[in-house]
Motif scaffolding. Structure first.
Motif, PDB file in Angstrom:
ATOM      1  N   GLY A  66       0.808  -1.220   0.000  1.00 28.61           N
ATOM      2  CA  GLY A  66       0.000   0.000   0.000  1.00 28.61           C
ATOM      3  C   GLY A  66       0.838   1.265   0.000  1.00 28.61           C
ATOM      4  O   GLY A  66       0.546   2.223  -0.716  1.00 28.61           O
ATOM      5  N   VAL A  67       1.900   1.268   0.794  1.00 32.41           N
ATOM      6  CA  VAL A  67       2.790   2.436   0.842  1.00 32.41           C
ATOM      7  C   VAL A  67       3.487   2.611  -0.505  1.00 32.41           C
ATOM      8  O   VAL A  67       3.627   3.731  -1.004  1.00 32.41           O
ATOM      9  N   GLY A  68       3.903   1.506  -1.114  1.00 27.63           N
ATOM     10  CA  GLY A  68       4.545   1.567  -2.425  1.00 27.63           C
ATOM     11  C   GLY A  68       3.611   2.108  -3.491  1.00 27.63           C
ATOM     12  O   GLY A  68       4.021   2.911  -4.347  1.00 27.63           O
ATOM     13  N   VAL A  69       2.353   1.698  -3.455  1.00 25.91           N
ATOM     14  CA  VAL A  69       1.360   2.209  -4.403  1.00 25.91           C
ATOM     15  C   VAL A  69       1.178   3.714  -4.198  1.00 25.91           C
ATOM     16  O   VAL A  69       1.084   4.474  -5.169  1.00 25.91           O
ATOM     17  N   ALA A  70       1.154   4.159  -2.951  1.00 29.41           N
ATOM     18  CA  ALA A  70       1.015   5.593  -2.677  1.00 29.41           C
ATOM     19  C   ALA A  70       2.199   6.378  -3.249  1.00 29.41           C
ATOM     20  O   ALA A  70       2.018   7.449  -3.847  1.00 29.41           O
ATOM     21  N   PHE A  71       3.422   5.861  -3.076  1.00 29.34           N
ATOM     22  CA  PHE A  71       4.606   6.520  -3.633  1.00 29.34           C
ATOM     23  C   PHE A  71       4.542   6.527  -5.160  1.00 29.34           C
ATOM     24  O   PHE A  71       4.893   7.525  -5.796  1.00 29.34           O
ATOM     25  N   ALA A  72       4.097   5.427  -5.759  1.00 23.89           N
ATOM     26  CA  ALA A  72       4.011   5.337  -7.222  1.00 23.89           C
ATOM     27  C   ALA A  72       2.964   6.307  -7.772  1.00 23.89           C
ATOM     28  O   ALA A  72       3.217   6.977  -8.786  1.00 23.89           O
ATOM     29  N   VAL A  73       1.825   6.391  -7.124  1.00 19.57           N
ATOM     30  CA  VAL A  73       0.785   7.324  -7.562  1.00 19.57           C
ATOM     31  C   VAL A  73       1.281   8.763  -7.438  1.00 19.57           C
ATOM     32  O   VAL A  73       1.057   9.591  -8.331  1.00 19.57           O
ATOM     33  N   ALA A  74       1.973   9.060  -6.345  1.00 20.88           N
ATOM     34  CA  ALA A  74       2.522  10.407  -6.168  1.00 20.88           C
ATOM     35  C   ALA A  74       3.533  10.726  -7.270  1.00 20.88           C
ATOM     36  O   ALA A  74       3.531  11.837  -7.823  1.00 20.88           O
ATOM     37  N   ALA A  75       4.386   9.783  -7.617  1.00 22.06           N
ATOM     38  CA  ALA A  75       5.367   9.999  -8.690  1.00 22.06           C
ATOM     39  C   ALA A  75       4.671  10.225 -10.025  1.00 22.06           C
ATOM     40  O   ALA A  75       5.072  11.089 -10.816  1.00 22.06           O
ATOM     41  N   PHE A  76       3.608   9.462 -10.279  1.00 22.45           N
ATOM     42  CA  PHE A  76       2.866   9.628 -11.530  1.00 22.45           C
ATOM     43  C   PHE A  76       2.204  11.001 -11.595  1.00 22.45           C
ATOM     44  O   PHE A  76       2.286  11.699 -12.604  1.00 22.45           O
ATOM     45  N   VAL A  77       1.537  11.384 -10.519  1.00 22.44           N
ATOM     46  CA  VAL A  77       0.835  12.669 -10.495  1.00 22.44           C
ATOM     47  C   VAL A  77       1.818  13.817 -10.691  1.00 22.44           C
ATOM     48  O   VAL A  77       1.565  14.740 -11.471  1.00 22.44           O
ATOM     49  N   ILE A  78       2.950  13.752 -10.014  1.00 24.90           N
ATOM     50  CA  ILE A  78       3.939  14.823 -10.145  1.00 24.90           C
ATOM     51  C   ILE A  78       4.511  14.867 -11.557  1.00 24.90           C
ATOM     52  O   ILE A  78       4.605  15.932 -12.170  1.00 24.90           O
ATOM     53  N   SER A  79       4.896  13.717 -12.096  1.00 25.10           N
ATOM     54  CA  SER A  79       5.553  13.714 -13.401  1.00 25.10           C
ATOM     55  C   SER A  79       4.579  13.927 -14.563  1.00 25.10           C
ATOM     56  O   SER A  79       4.865  14.703 -15.476  1.00 25.10           O
ATOM     57  N   PHE A  80       3.449  13.281 -14.549  1.00 23.51           N
ATOM     58  CA  PHE A  80       2.535  13.339 -15.696  1.00 23.51           C
ATOM     59  C   PHE A  80       1.612  14.555 -15.638  1.00 23.51           C
ATOM     60  O   PHE A  80       1.470  15.281 -16.620  1.00 23.51           O
ATOM     61  N   LEU A  81       0.997  14.778 -14.491  1.00 23.16           N
ATOM     62  CA  LEU A  81       0.003  15.848 -14.409  1.00 23.16           C
ATOM     63  C   LEU A  81       0.619  17.225 -14.137  1.00 23.16           C
ATOM     64  O   LEU A  81       0.209  18.211 -14.735  1.00 23.16           O
ATOM     65  N   PHE A  82       1.579  17.294 -13.222  1.00 18.23           N
ATOM     66  CA  PHE A  82       2.156  18.601 -12.887  1.00 18.23           C
ATOM     67  C   PHE A  82       3.248  19.025 -13.867  1.00 18.23           C
ATOM     68  O   PHE A  82       3.261  20.163 -14.316  1.00 18.23           O
ATOM     69  N   ILE A  83       4.177  18.125 -14.166  1.00 16.41           N
ATOM     70  CA  ILE A  83       5.292  18.475 -15.052  1.00 16.41           C
ATOM     71  C   ILE A  83       4.901  18.321 -16.517  1.00 16.41           C
ATOM     72  O   ILE A  83       5.380  19.055 -17.374  1.00 16.41           O
ATOM     73  N   GLY A  84       4.023  17.385 -16.824  1.00 19.48           N
ATOM     74  CA  GLY A  84       3.537  17.206 -18.185  1.00 19.48           C
ATOM     75  C   GLY A  84       4.424  16.332 -19.053  1.00 19.48           C
ATOM     76  O   GLY A  84       4.487  16.509 -20.265  1.00 19.48           O
ATOM     77  N   THR A  85       5.082  15.342 -18.458  1.00 22.11           N
ATOM     78  CA  THR A  85       5.935  14.443 -19.237  1.00 22.11           C
ATOM     79  C   THR A  85       5.082  13.415 -19.971  1.00 22.11           C
ATOM     80  O   THR A  85       3.880  13.299 -19.739  1.00 22.11           O
ATOM     81  N   SER A  86       5.725  12.650 -20.844  1.00 20.59           N
ATOM     82  CA  SER A  86       5.008  11.603 -21.580  1.00 20.59           C
ATOM     83  C   SER A  86       4.714  10.426 -20.644  1.00 20.59           C
ATOM     84  O   SER A  86       5.237  10.344 -19.532  1.00 20.59           O
ATOM     85  N   LEU A  87       3.886   9.520 -21.118  1.00 21.06           N
ATOM     86  CA  LEU A  87       3.518   8.358 -20.322  1.00 21.06           C
ATOM     87  C   LEU A  87       4.727   7.472 -20.032  1.00 21.06           C
ATOM     88  O   LEU A  87       4.883   6.964 -18.918  1.00 21.06           O
ATOM     89  N   PHE A  88       5.613   7.295 -21.029  1.00 23.98           N
ATOM     90  CA  PHE A  88       6.807   6.478 -20.836  1.00 23.98           C
ATOM     91  C   PHE A  88       7.747   7.119 -19.815  1.00 23.98           C
ATOM     92  O   PHE A  88       8.282   6.436 -18.936  1.00 23.98           O
ATOM     93  N   THR A  89       7.920   8.427 -19.902  1.00 26.26           N
ATOM     94  CA  THR A  89       8.776   9.130 -18.939  1.00 26.26           C
ATOM     95  C   THR A  89       8.181   9.047 -17.535  1.00 26.26           C
ATOM     96  O   THR A  89       8.913   8.925 -16.550  1.00 26.26           O
ATOM     97  N   SER A  90       6.873   9.096 -17.444  1.00 26.71           N
ATOM     98  CA  SER A  90       6.216   8.946 -16.138  1.00 26.71           C
ATOM     99  C   SER A  90       6.455   7.552 -15.565  1.00 26.71           C
ATOM    100  O   SER A  90       6.658   7.398 -14.360  1.00 26.71           O
ATOM    101  N   PHE A  91       6.447   6.554 -16.432  1.00 27.03           N
ATOM    102  CA  PHE A  91       6.736   5.189 -15.999  1.00 27.03           C
ATOM    103  C   PHE A  91       8.162   5.094 -15.449  1.00 27.03           C
ATOM    104  O   PHE A  91       8.399   4.483 -14.405  1.00 27.03           O
ATOM    105  N   ILE A  92       9.103   5.707 -16.154  1.00 29.12           N
ATOM    106  CA  ILE A  92      10.495   5.731 -15.686  1.00 29.12           C
ATOM    107  C   ILE A  92      10.592   6.462 -14.343  1.00 29.12           C
ATOM    108  O   ILE A  92      11.326   6.037 -13.438  1.00 29.12           O
ATOM    109  N   ALA A  93       9.830   7.540 -14.187  1.00 29.53           N
ATOM    110  CA  ALA A  93       9.818   8.276 -12.919  1.00 29.53           C
ATOM    111  C   ALA A  93       9.284   7.407 -11.785  1.00 29.53           C
ATOM    112  O   ALA A  93       9.805   7.437 -10.667  1.00 29.53           O
ATOM    113  N   ILE A  94       8.266   6.608 -12.067  1.00 31.58           N
ATOM    114  CA  ILE A  94       7.699   5.714 -11.050  1.00 31.58           C
ATOM    115  C   ILE A  94       8.723   4.658 -10.646  1.00 31.58           C
ATOM    116  O   ILE A  94       8.939   4.410  -9.454  1.00 31.58           O
ATOM    117  N   VAL A  95       9.373   4.042 -11.629  1.00 31.32           N
ATOM    118  CA  VAL A  95      10.386   3.010 -11.337  1.00 31.32           C
ATOM    119  C   VAL A  95      11.538   3.619 -10.545  1.00 31.32           C
ATOM    120  O   VAL A  95      12.002   3.044  -9.551  1.00 31.32           O
TER     121      VAL A  95
END
Length: 128
Positions: A66-95
């Motif tokens: 659950g904590v890992g999912v929360a960190f992953a969702v936060a990384a996605f929101v920051i990279s994809f929604l706030f910064i506006g990166t591509s989906l692949f770059t957001s995936f790299i940010a999550i990893v």
């Protein structure tokens, strides 16, 4: 906000869940990977045993998910929604986030797990 007697204090600082007087871990820094899982056997102030039963912290794996999912969702929101990166770059940010914060997630999940079962006692440290 963070003061003794609050579960959040014990969870975020890694202190004894019963007396909040000392760290449960031999090494406070989770990034010293050789000592990531090393814990004191008991609290020196209130004598609380941290490993309540054999394999007690296996349950922390569920919390870790659950904590890992929360960190992953936060990384996605920051990279994809706030910064506006591509989906692949957001995936790299999550990893990358999951790799960098793995020791923190492990310690945090252990702290949450033990705080489910051990409750704060303001008089515990005085009983020594």
């Amino acid at each position: 906000m963070l003061k003794k007697g609050n579960k959040l204090y014990s969870i975020l600082t890694g202190t004894c869940p019963k007396c909040h007087s000392e760290s449960m871990y031999l090494e406070k820094n989770p990034y010293k990977l050789g000592k990531l899982f090393k814990m004191h056997e008991r609290c020196s102030h209130c004598n609380t045993k941290y490993k309540i039963e054999p394999s007690f912290f296996y349950g922390a794996m569920y919390v870790s998910y659950g904590v890992g999912v929360a960190f992953a969702v936060a990384a996605f929101v920051i990279s994809f929604l706030f910064i506006g990166t591509s989906l692949f770059t957001s995936f790299i940010a999550i990893v990358g986030t999951m790799i960098v914060f793995l020791p923190v997630i492990i310690r945090l999940s252990r702290n949450i797990w033990i705080n489910f079962f051990v409750h704060y006692d303001p008089n515990a440290a005085k009983k020594k």
